[in-house]
Structures are given as C-alpha cells and as structure tokens.
Scaffold this motif. Structure first.
Motif, PDB file in Angstrom:
ATOM      1  N   VAL A  78      34.286  95.182 -20.101  1.00  0.00           N
ATOM      2  CA  VAL A  78      34.268  95.562 -18.691  1.00  0.00           C
ATOM      3  C   VAL A  78      34.794  96.979 -18.514  1.00  0.00           C
ATOM      4  CG1 VAL A  78      35.289  95.089 -16.435  1.00  0.00           C
ATOM      5  CG2 VAL A  78      34.413  93.211 -17.831  1.00  0.00           C
ATOM      6  N   GLY A  79      35.824  97.338 -19.274  1.00  0.00           N
ATOM      7  CA  GLY A  79      36.366  98.693 -19.197  1.00  0.00           C
ATOM      8  C   GLY A  79      35.335  99.739 -19.577  1.00  0.00           C
ATOM      9  N   GLU A  80      34.578  99.468 -20.645  1.00  0.00           N
ATOM     10  CA  GLU A  80      33.515 100.380 -21.050  1.00  0.00           C
ATOM     11  C   GLU A  80      32.457 100.523 -19.968  1.00  0.00           C
ATOM     12  OE1 GLU A  80      31.897  98.940 -24.699  1.00  0.00           O
ATOM     13  OE2 GLU A  80      33.174 100.217 -25.934  1.00  0.00           O
ATOM     14  N   GLU A  81      32.086  99.383 -19.378  1.00  0.00           N
ATOM     15  CA  GLU A  81      31.040  99.401 -18.358  1.00  0.00           C
ATOM     16  C   GLU A  81      31.503 100.170 -17.126  1.00  0.00           C
ATOM     17  OE1 GLU A  81      28.522  96.277 -15.578  1.00  0.00           O
ATOM     18  OE2 GLU A  81      29.376  95.572 -17.479  1.00  0.00           O
ATOM     19  N   LEU A  82      32.769 100.011 -16.735  1.00  0.00           N
ATOM     20  CA  LEU A  82      33.275 100.729 -15.569  1.00  0.00           C
ATOM     21  C   LEU A  82      33.301 102.231 -15.819  1.00  0.00           C
ATOM     22  CD1 LEU A  82      36.199  98.416 -14.378  1.00  0.00           C
ATOM     23  CD2 LEU A  82      33.891  98.607 -13.443  1.00  0.00           C
ATOM     24  N   LYS A  83      33.657 102.647 -17.021  1.00  0.00           N
ATOM     25  CA  LYS A  83      33.634 104.073 -17.355  1.00  0.00           C
ATOM     26  C   LYS A  83      32.217 104.622 -17.263  1.00  0.00           C
ATOM     27  CE  LYS A  83      37.657 104.194 -20.439  1.00  0.00           C
ATOM     28  NZ  LYS A  83      38.120 104.409 -21.843  1.00  0.00           N
ATOM     29  N   HIS A  84      31.265 103.821 -17.729  1.00  0.00           N
ATOM     30  CA  HIS A  84      29.874 104.252 -17.654  1.00  0.00           C
ATOM     31  C   HIS A  84      29.425 104.362 -16.201  1.00  0.00           C
ATOM     32  CE1 HIS A  84      25.723 104.795 -18.771  1.00  0.00           C
ATOM     33  NE2 HIS A  84      25.355 103.724 -18.082  1.00  0.00           N
ATOM     34  N   ARG A  85      29.824 103.415 -15.378  1.00  0.00           N
ATOM     35  CA  ARG A  85      29.472 103.475 -13.960  1.00  0.00           C
ATOM     36  C   ARG A  85      30.097 104.707 -13.300  1.00  0.00           C
ATOM     37  NH1 ARG A  85      27.346  98.802 -11.641  1.00  0.00           N
ATOM     38  NH2 ARG A  85      27.340  96.952 -12.978  1.00  0.00           N
ATOM     39  N   ASP A  86      31.351 105.011 -13.655  1.00  0.00           N
ATOM     40  CA  ASP A  86      32.016 106.196 -13.091  1.00  0.00           C
ATOM     41  C   ASP A  86      31.260 107.474 -13.458  1.00  0.00           C
ATOM     42  OD1 ASP A  86      33.970 104.644 -11.941  1.00  0.00           O
ATOM     43  OD2 ASP A  86      35.393 104.901 -13.601  1.00  0.00           O
ATOM     44  N   LYS A  87      30.764 107.525 -14.695  1.00  0.00           N
ATOM     45  CA  LYS A  87      30.026 108.700 -15.129  1.00  0.00           C
ATOM     46  C   LYS A  87      28.710 108.836 -14.372  1.00  0.00           C
ATOM     47  CE  LYS A  87      28.479 111.112 -19.284  1.00  0.00           C
ATOM     48  NZ  LYS A  87      28.426 111.074 -20.778  1.00  0.00           N
ATOM     49  N   MET A  88      28.015 107.710 -14.167  1.00  0.00           N
ATOM     50  CA  MET A  88      26.760 107.741 -13.418  1.00  0.00           C
ATOM     51  C   MET A  88      26.995 108.180 -11.970  1.00  0.00           C
ATOM     52  SD  MET A  88      24.789 104.303 -14.710  1.00  0.00           S
ATOM     53  CE  MET A  88      23.501 104.522 -13.479  1.00  0.00           C
ATOM     54  N   ILE A  89      28.083 107.690 -11.374  1.00  0.00           N
ATOM     55  CA  ILE A  89      28.412 108.072 -10.003  1.00  0.00           C
ATOM     56  C   ILE A  89      28.713 109.568  -9.925  1.00  0.00           C
ATOM     57  CG2 ILE A  89      30.161 107.824  -8.191  1.00  0.00           C
ATOM     58  CD1 ILE A  89      30.309 104.848  -8.928  1.00  0.00           C
ATOM     59  N   ALA A  90      29.463 110.078 -10.917  1.00  0.00           N
ATOM     60  CA  ALA A  90      29.795 111.509 -10.935  1.00  0.00           C
ATOM     61  C   ALA A  90      28.525 112.357 -11.050  1.00  0.00           C
ATOM     62  CB  ALA A  90      30.750 111.810 -12.087  1.00  0.00           C
ATOM     63  N   GLU A  91      27.592 111.937 -11.894  1.00  0.00           N
ATOM     64  CA  GLU A  91      26.327 112.671 -12.041  1.00  0.00           C
ATOM     65  C   GLU A  91      25.528 112.636 -10.748  1.00  0.00           C
ATOM     66  OE1 GLU A  91      24.375 110.852 -15.329  1.00  0.00           O
ATOM     67  OE2 GLU A  91      25.622 111.840 -16.845  1.00  0.00           O
ATOM     68  N   GLN A  92      25.521 111.479 -10.075  1.00  0.00           N
ATOM     69  CA  GLN A  92      24.800 111.359  -8.815  1.00  0.00           C
ATOM     70  C   GLN A  92      25.451 112.222  -7.735  1.00  0.00           C
ATOM     71  OE1 GLN A  92      22.066 109.879  -8.946  1.00  0.00           O
ATOM     72  NE2 GLN A  92      21.438 109.015  -6.982  1.00  0.00           N
ATOM     73  N   GLU A  93      26.776 112.305  -7.757  1.00  0.00           N
ATOM     74  CA  GLU A  93      27.480 113.139  -6.778  1.00  0.00           C
ATOM     75  C   GLU A  93      27.169 114.617  -6.997  1.00  0.00           C
ATOM     76  OE1 GLU A  93      31.480 111.898  -7.420  1.00  0.00           O
ATOM     77  OE2 GLU A  93      31.447 110.414  -5.780  1.00  0.00           O
ATOM     78  N   ARG A  94      27.090 115.040  -8.274  1.00  0.00           N
ATOM     79  CA  ARG A  94      26.725 116.432  -8.563  1.00  0.00           C
ATOM     80  C   ARG A  94      25.306 116.737  -8.073  1.00  0.00           C
ATOM     81  NH1 ARG A  94      29.814 115.599 -13.287  1.00  0.00           N
ATOM     82  NH2 ARG A  94      27.992 114.891 -14.475  1.00  0.00           N
ATOM     83  N   LYS A  95      24.408 115.765  -8.293  1.00  0.00           N
ATOM     84  CA  LYS A  95      23.031 115.946  -7.822  1.00  0.00           C
ATOM     85  C   LYS A  95      23.001 116.086  -6.303  1.00  0.00           C
ATOM     86  CE  LYS A  95      20.058 113.267  -9.842  1.00  0.00           C
ATOM     87  NZ  LYS A  95      19.268 112.043 -10.163  1.00  0.00           N
ATOM     88  N   ARG A  96      23.782 115.243  -5.617  1.00  0.00           N
ATOM     89  CA  ARG A  96      23.831 115.319  -4.153  1.00  0.00           C
ATOM     90  C   ARG A  96      24.412 116.648  -3.689  1.00  0.00           C
ATOM     91  NH1 ARG A  96      28.506 112.054  -1.548  1.00  0.00           N
ATOM     92  NH2 ARG A  96      29.506 113.732  -2.739  1.00  0.00           N
ATOM     93  N   ASP A  97      25.494 117.084  -4.341  1.00  0.00           N
ATOM     94  CA  ASP A  97      26.143 118.338  -3.949  1.00  0.00           C
ATOM     95  C   ASP A  97      25.202 119.526  -4.136  1.00  0.00           C
ATOM     96  OD1 ASP A  97      28.345 116.844  -3.359  1.00  0.00           O
ATOM     97  OD2 ASP A  97      29.435 117.346  -5.208  1.00  0.00           O
ATOM     98  N   ASN A  98      24.430 119.530  -5.215  1.00  0.00           N
ATOM     99  CA  ASN A  98      23.485 120.626  -5.447  1.00  0.00           C
ATOM    100  C   ASN A  98      22.400 120.645  -4.369  1.00  0.00           C
ATOM    101  OD1 ASN A  98      24.804 121.489  -7.770  1.00  0.00           O
ATOM    102  ND2 ASN A  98      23.541 120.224  -9.126  1.00  0.00           N
ATOM    103  N   LEU A  99      21.950 119.454  -3.974  1.00  0.00           N
ATOM    104  CA  LEU A  99      20.938 119.377  -2.922  1.00  0.00           C
ATOM    105  C   LEU A  99      21.512 119.832  -1.578  1.00  0.00           C
ATOM    106  CD1 LEU A  99      19.281 115.965  -3.875  1.00  0.00           C
ATOM    107  CD2 LEU A  99      18.196 118.210  -3.964  1.00  0.00           C
ATOM    108  N   LEU A 100      22.756 119.453  -1.287  1.00  0.00           N
ATOM    109  CA  LEU A 100      23.398 119.882  -0.046  1.00  0.00           C
ATOM    110  C   LEU A 100      23.565 121.390  -0.008  1.00  0.00           C
ATOM    111  CD1 LEU A 100      26.147 117.109   0.368  1.00  0.00           C
ATOM    112  CD2 LEU A 100      24.136 117.459   1.810  1.00  0.00           C
TER     113      LEU A 100
END
Length: 561
Positions: free
Chosen positions: A412-434
């Motif tokens: 579960v710890g590994e999966e949560l880290k992976h989810r955090d990384k995906m969220i961070a990448e999505q946030e960067r994508k959103r910020d670039n679009l903004l």
C-alpha cells in the motif's frame, strides 16, 4: 534507360511499386514510381495506372495493390507491367510463378528496371535468389539475437516494468511501473480476476503498457494483457523476467503457405535459452508462487468443468457455484456427479442426488436416497476444522497473518507513493496549461484539455484518499477470533461472497467426496485428496494414519433418485 530496343512503341503500362516492413523508407515507393515513369516516357509507353503496397512483405500475396494488379491482368488493361526489380513484385517463388503464368496467359509482358524483359528463366532465378536471401537473413538475425541473449542483453522489445539501460540491450527497472506489476500479482493472488484487475487500473487512470508505443491503442488495460497465455509465456502474470529469469526462443515461426501469414509454434524445452538476471527481479518469490498456484488451480478447475460437460469460463463457473462442494460430490455407485435439488436455502432441506440416475435413468445408475447438503458439508469440514484447531496450526496462522499484514502495508505504501507522483505530474500539466491561458496563448481545444485535466486531477485526488488504509494492529484476542472462525468453518465458508473462492481453495485439498448407500439405510462418505495428508500431519501421537476417511450419515427422509 531502355533495356530492350525491340519493344514496340505505344504500349499500355501499369507500374507496380512496393516497400516492405523492414528498414526501407516509405518514400521508396514514390522513388520507384518516379523511376518507372521516366523509363516509360523514354520508351514512349503510356502509363494507364499505378499500383503499390506500403509496409507489406513481398512473401504475401494478399497485398491490396498486388491483388488489384492481378485483376488488371485478368481484365487485360495493359500489355506490360513495369517495376524496379523482381523482388518488388514478389519474394515468394510460388507466387512469382503464378503471376508469370497469369500474365503470359493474358499476353502481358513483364519489365524490370534493373534487368529488362523478364522471361521464365530470369523470373525463376530471381525468385530463387530472393528466397535464399530471406532464409540467410533469418538465420543471421537469429544468430545475432542468440549472441545478445548469451551476453545477458535484451533481444528486442521492452517488457512493462523496465526501461532501456545505459548500453544497447541493457534493461533497468522502471520503478513506477514495477509498483503496478506488484499490484497486479498481489490482487491476482488474493483472488481478483484479470478483468477486475484491469477495471481497477483503468479506474485509477493508470496508462496501459501500449501507451507510448507505435501500436494503435485506446490506452486502456485489458484482461488479456494481464492473463495472457501461460504456455507461451505471454501476459504480465507469465513474464518470468519479473522474477529475474529471461527465457528466450520459446516460439518458432513459419509462413502459412495458404495465407502467407506468420504462424507461431512452441519450441521443445531443450531449445529454450534461460538466463538468470536477479538484478531485474520485480516480484518476490512468495508472491510469484502464490500467483502461479492460483493459475494452476484455475487450470485444474477448467479441466473439471470441461470433463463435466460445462461450457462456462472458470470465473463464471465460480460465480455460479452456490454450494461449497459443488462439483466435488460424486456418486459411489456410478462415479458420476451429484447435484443439489429440492428444498430451499432457508429451510436447509436441499439434498445431493446422483445426476446420472436423475437425468439418464436406472440403466445408467440405480441411484440412492438423497443426502442433505448440510450433512455433506458438515462431515467434510469437521475434519478440516479439527486439524486447524491444533496449536501448531494456530502458530503458523499467526506468523502468516503478521507477514501478510506487513507485506500489505508495504504494498500500500508503494501504491500511495505512485499515486502521489501521478498527482504531481497532473498538477504540473495543469499549471502549464494555466500559464498558457494567462499568457493568452490558448484556443478552445486548450481550454477543453485544461478542463479534462482538472477532472482527472480531482478523480486522482479522491482515489488517493480512498486508497489510504486505516492503521491495522494485531488484535489482542487473535487466538479467540481464530478459534471462532475455525469453529464456524461451515458457516464462514458457505457465505455467498466467499463460497466460489473457498470452493476453489478446497479443491486443492479435496479431489472427491464420494457418497455410497449404506445397508443401514443411510450413507457413507469417503474423502479423497491431499486433505488426508494434512490430517495425517495433525493427528494425535500414536494414532494410525488415514488410509481413507469414511463417515456414516443417517439418511432421514428423502426419496430414492
């Protein structure tokens, strides 16, 4: 440039060009056509049509352009076919000979830029050389690949979970994808079907292995990507590289002479090349073994279903299974299956009857009085329960429970880290679009994409919260809880949501529950399978081993069927 000055003027010409799926450039078709057109102009010939095939090997005759050209010959639309060389027309001797026969029959001549007029002798020689070239190329290619495998390199293709290393042919672990691989193995070992695993990955917006490749794909996970084919080593669950073992030369290929398509066949085990690469292991041995054990159990279940005349897939069969021992109970008179009928689930009066006697008549089986379903399950599971009540069995359960809890927390710890990384990448994508929108560099398509990204980000964040487990401590009353569950083994394993999987697990211990009519008017039940070995291990000291396990059950009321 003219090869044969004897050719008459004003010929009607059809040009044919082709490039195969090797390293040739798609522009080679245009280059071939341009050269052929120049040749036609220099000879005063009239080009009436152009046929071509792109990215298709010359060993196949189902090429669209080639088939259109064959139809042109039949329709006598030309009196000359013009091409760069014979191997552009075909690389197959049989196909070349047939094409030449059809052309000759329809009074159409063949002309190659590199050799001029093509007759039967020249065509046969060129076709033979082309076939020899392909065989030599295949041999040299396999020799080169074999050398790379021996050196511990990849022979081509990168499995999901890895990325290219510093040197050509090297692989290193892709940590984010490795988390997904372990998640798939864990969920499968715990009883999830490949379809449900794929559904979960798609819901979590995890890109499939096909994303980023040249394959045309929706980017979604499919159950076949996970399950694959055990025998052929395809699918994530069958990739032995995940346990640090590369197997090469599993398949051999040949062309089907009827279709021209490549067909794969399994090589014998002595032809395989196995290389140990422990640095590439992604899945620990215990998890791999658990997944393989479930695959083996499912395979046995398929054979049982098929032997009983069933046509449902195993997963559907498990969903359909209403009773814990469905498929295991056999008639002691004829050896056929016994099925549940009569009564109702609430009253508990359902009974097992011989299916052969019920459906095929007394000429096949004389039948016997029905035996209560609850009696069969009670007798079977009582012995299992007695074995599980031993102190050694509980000690093993406690160790396994603690190990499972620890492994689950790590996963579960590994999966949560992976989810955090995906969220961070999505946030960067959103910020670039903004930022692009704020700078005025946007369009309606950009705004739509930004909205889609926001929706996905919200979904990812909600899934991250839902995936965070509550802390789990080892209960102080674990021995009592354990004994409560074991004491109510029949009730627990008969619950609707676990009966299918429990039945599958029981099939690992019990191969048959044989029911015989007894002279006293009841029944005797005899168990077969690994279950007896387990009872031998847990029997009190000095007690004789089990040769078979037979219990007498009074029949009560019930009709003979």
């Amino acid at each position: 440039m003219t090869r044969h000055a004897t050719f008459p003027q004003h010929r009607k010409v059809i040009i044919y060009a082709r490039y195969s799926s090797d390293m040739q450039s798609p522009t080679s078709v245009k280059d071939q056509i341009d050269q052929c057109q120049r040749e036609a102009i220099s000879n005063g010939w009239t080009v009436v049509d152009v046929r071509s095939d792109e990215g298709i090997t010359g060993t196949r005759d189902d090429r669209p352009g080639y088939q259109a050209l064959m139809n042109d010959l039949e329709q006598r639309r030309c009196d000359l076919v013009l091409f760069e060389s014979v191997d552009r027309l075909s690389r197959d001797q049989e196909h070349s000979a047939r094409f030449y026969k059809i052309a000759t029959h329809n009074e159409v001549e063949l002309y190659a830029l590199d050799s001029g007029y093509v007759d039967a002798i020249k065509l046969g020689f060129s076709s033979t050389m082309a076939a020899a070239f392909l065989e030599a190329l295949a041999f040299k290619t396999r020799r080169g690949l074999s050398g790379r495998i021996t050196a511990g390199k990849s022979a081509g293709g990168i499995s999901y979970g890895y990325r290219p290393g510093a040197e050509k042919g090297d692989l290193v672990i892709h940590e984010d994808e490795a988390i997904i691989i372990r998640r798939i193995f864990k969920e499968y070992a715990e009883g999830k079907s490949p379809l449900k695993i794929a559904t979960g990955l798609n819901q979590d917006l995890i890109p499939s292995p096909a994303v980023g490749t040249k394959r045309k794909t929706s980017g979604h996970w499919k159950q076949n990507t996970i399950n694959g084919n055990r025998e052929r080593g395809t699918g994530i669950l069958n990739n032995e590289l995940y346990v640090g073992r590369r197997i090469w030369n599993r398949l051999r290929y040949s062309k089907d002479p009827k279709t021209g398509r490549r067909v794969s066949r399994l090589n014998p085990s002595e032809k395989l090349t196995l290389t140990e690469l422990p640095e590439l292991r992604l899945v620990d041995q215990a998890l791999w073994d658990a997944a393989k054990a479930r695959q083996e159990a499912m395979s046995k279940e398929r054979k049982t279903v098929a032997a009983d005349g069933g046509t449902l897939a195993v997963t559907r069969q498990n969903k359909r299974r209403k009773y814990l021992l469905s498929g295991l109970v056999r008639c002691g008179l004829c050896g056929g299956p016994m099925t549940v009928a009569g009564g109702n689930a609430t009253a508990g009066k359902r009974r097992y009857y011989c299916a052969n006697a019920r459906e095929k008549g007394v000429s096949i089986c004389a039948g016997m009085k029905g035996i209560l379903q609850t009696d069969v399950e009670h007798i079977t599971l009582t012995e299992l329960r007695d074995g599980l009540m031993q102190d050694a069995a509980f000690a093993k359960f406690k160790v396994d429970f603690e190990r499972h809890t620890h492994a689950q927390g790590k996963s579960v710890g590994e999966e949560l880290k992976h989810r955090d990384k995906m969220i961070a990448e999505q946030e960067r994508k959103r910020d670039n679009l903004l930022k692009a929108v704020a700078d005025g560099d946007y369009s309606s398509a950009v705004i739509k994409f930004l909205n889609d990204v926001e929706v996905e980000l919200t979904q990812m964040t909600a899934q991250r919260v839902a995936a965070t487990p509550a802390p789990v401590d080892l209960p102080d009353n674990l021995p009592e809880l354990y004994r409560e569950y074991v004491d109510d083994l029949v009730g627990m394993l008969s619950q609707e949501d676990v009966v299918g999987r429990a039945g599958l697990e029981l099939r690992e211990l019990i191969s048959a529950v044989n029911v015989h009519p007894a002279k006293a008017g009841g029944h005797t039940i005899t168990l077969e399978g690994k279950f007896l070995e387990m009872l031998d291990k847990t029997k009190p000291a000095g007690r004789a081993g089990y040769v078979g396990l037979t219990k007498f059950v009074s029949v009560g009321c019930g009709s003979r069927i």
